[in-house]
Design an enzyme around this catalytic site. Structure first.
Site, mmCIF file in Angstrom:
data_model
loop_
_atom_site.group_PDB
_atom_site.id
_atom_site.type_symbol
_atom_site.label_atom_id
_atom_site.label_comp_id
_atom_site.label_asym_id
_atom_site.label_seq_id
_atom_site.Cartn_x
_atom_site.Cartn_y
_atom_site.Cartn_z
ATOM 1 N N ARG A 88 67.304 32.294 5.266
ATOM 2 C CA ARG A 88 68.316 32.573 4.445
ATOM 3 C C ARG A 88 69.529 32.686 5.390
ATOM 4 O O ARG A 88 69.393 32.963 6.651
ATOM 5 C CB ARG A 88 68.072 34.403 3.954
ATOM 6 C CG ARG A 88 67.166 34.320 2.939
ATOM 7 C CD ARG A 88 67.010 35.743 2.249
ATOM 8 N NE ARG A 88 65.955 36.026 1.480
ATOM 9 C CZ ARG A 88 65.498 37.046 1.019
ATOM 10 N NH1 ARG A 88 66.197 38.094 1.165
ATOM 11 N NH2 ARG A 88 64.380 36.917 0.102
ATOM 12 N N GLU B 104 66.139 49.098 3.190
ATOM 13 C CA GLU B 104 65.404 48.325 2.249
ATOM 14 C C GLU B 104 64.037 47.443 2.891
ATOM 15 O O GLU B 104 64.133 46.859 3.740
ATOM 16 C CB GLU B 104 66.284 47.467 1.543
ATOM 17 C CG GLU B 104 65.404 46.795 0.132
ATOM 18 C CD GLU B 104 66.256 45.589 -0.426
ATOM 19 O OE1 GLU B 104 65.892 44.756 -0.816
ATOM 20 O OE2 GLU B 104 67.543 45.470 -0.135
ATOM 21 N N ARG C 67 60.789 43.586 8.562
ATOM 22 C CA ARG C 67 61.018 44.673 8.301
ATOM 23 C C ARG C 67 59.933 45.730 8.272
ATOM 24 O O ARG C 67 59.934 46.913 8.754
ATOM 25 C CB ARG C 67 61.846 44.992 7.003
ATOM 26 C CG ARG C 67 63.144 44.284 6.976
ATOM 27 C CD ARG C 67 63.955 44.621 6.083
ATOM 28 N NE ARG C 67 65.103 43.946 6.187
ATOM 29 C CZ ARG C 67 66.377 43.664 5.358
ATOM 30 N NH1 ARG C 67 66.390 44.703 4.147
ATOM 31 N NH2 ARG C 67 67.425 43.306 5.553
#
Length: 379
Positions: free
Chosen positions: A202, A289, A342
């Site tokens: 990304r 998130e 994450r």
């Protein structure tokens, strides 16, 4: 032209025929251009939204559930960047020299933790009836567009390969969505449930600030993604199933998190409804998130051409194509089972000890050769 004609009259009709042919070529060219323009306009229209979706910006999102309690520490806590440096788990500096910012090397136990997380996740999700996949990580731009993402433009999150019609994937949702492109599935095959492992790429255009520190926002990462194709009337219940699987996975790792019903302005183009999972990250001092689950209804399947034929058509005693029931578009859903960076961030910050070590959650230990704790290296 077939009748008896004077030569001058025949020649006049021949010339008229040539002119019609030339005009037709021009009209066909115009039609192609208009079709492309219409397609671009249509792609800018997002999916409908579920009637229960909160209307507004991200701060209008509503809380669905809170799971667990924050870990309590009797000592000054560190963030994952400091822990990773002291435990010799990451190398951001060398990666920045080699590749640029927002890249990293994983080292030592971090590598085992990445592999352990992926294998444990696949094992757990497969127990729930999902078929494991690895996918191509380069796909055609047209497939990216059909899945509802924009492969080009100023703020695109997609890396395009110059001089080709191909892109690097930002999520396995794209190649898994394309696996049944332009096909009609027998109803008996539904639901199709996949869990796909891939690397994701990304650009993170426009992302900056402390929220991007360390592993939180990077250009390349490993991820396990769940994907379901189902009958339209079942997609709401499978959406609940996906968020339930995510909650089970993160609960079993002892994380404190909340699930949120995301507001309309925070939904991507394909999502009819989206639930996010936000975990407590003590080193960062906030929730972040770690996962999401989206019901895309028939937004992607219409563009990808994925239909199914209802079984009622197969039991019709009359034969012939005219008696087959009409095909319908399937509904597609996707959900993150494990986004590795994450998850590692969460585990390091939540399981840090006063002596600088980090405890490995019990479910992961069999997938890491029995390793129970990451300890500082002797100098």
């Amino acid at each position: 032209m077939k009748g008896k004609l004077e030569p001058s009259e025949r020649q006049k009709l021949i010339e008229e025929g040539k002119n019609l042919k030339d005009r037709l070529i021009t009209l066909e060219d115009d039609l192609l251009k208009l079709t492309d323009e219409l397609q671009l306009e249509a792609q800018s229209i997002p999916n409908m939204t579920h009637p229960d979706v909160p209307i507004g910006a991200e701060d209008s999102s509503t809380l669905r559930k809170v799971v667990g309690d924050p870990h309590e520490f009797s000592f000054p806590i560190k963030d994952h960047v400091q822990l990773g440096k002291e435990l010799d788990l990451f190398d951001f500096d060398s990666a920045a020299e080699i590749s640029g910012s927002k890249f990293y090397y994983m080292k030592n136990e971090a590598v085992m933790l990445e592999m352990g997380l992926i294998n444990w996740t696949l094992f757990e999700v497969m127990k729930r009836g999902f078929t494991p996949l690895t996918t191509p990580e380069i796909v055609r731009s047209s497939v990216v567009e059909k899945c509802g993402f924009q492969p080009r433009g100023t703020n695109t999150q997609v890396y395009s390969i110059e001089g080709s019609d191909q892109c690097l994937i930002g999520t396995a949702e794209i190649p898994v969505g394309g696996i049944h492109m332009d096909s009609i599935l027998p109803e008996a095959l539904l639901p199709l449930k996949y869990v796909a492992f891939s690397h994701c790429f990304r650009t993170e255009a426009g992302a900056a600030g402390t929220a991007t520190r360390g592993l939180y926002r990077v250009h390349q990462f490993s991820k396990a993604e769940m994907f379901i194709l189902c009958r339209p009337e079942e997609s709401d219940s499978y959406h609940e199933e996906l968020i339930s699987i995510e909650e089970d996975l993160f609960s079993s790792l002892g994380l404190h998190f909340k699930t949120v019903d995301m507001a309309s302005e925070d939904l991507g183009a394909p999502a009819y409804r989206k639930f996010d999972v936000e975990a407590w990250m003590p080193g960062l001092g906030r929730y972040g998130e770690i996962s999401s689950a989206s019901n895309c209804t028939d937004y992607q399947s219409r563009r990808l051409g994925i239909r199914y034929r209802p079984e009622s058509s197969l039991t019709n005693p009359k034969k012939g194509k005219g008696n087959l029931a009409s095909t319908q578009f399937v509904h597609t859903l996707n959900a993150t089972a494990c986004a590795v960076p994450r998850m590692i961030l969460c585990l390091l910050e939540n399981y840090q000890q006063e002596d600088g070590s980090v405890v490995i959650p019990e479910p992961l230990r069999p997938f890491m050769g029995g390793l129970q704790i990451i300890t500082p290296k002797s100098r």
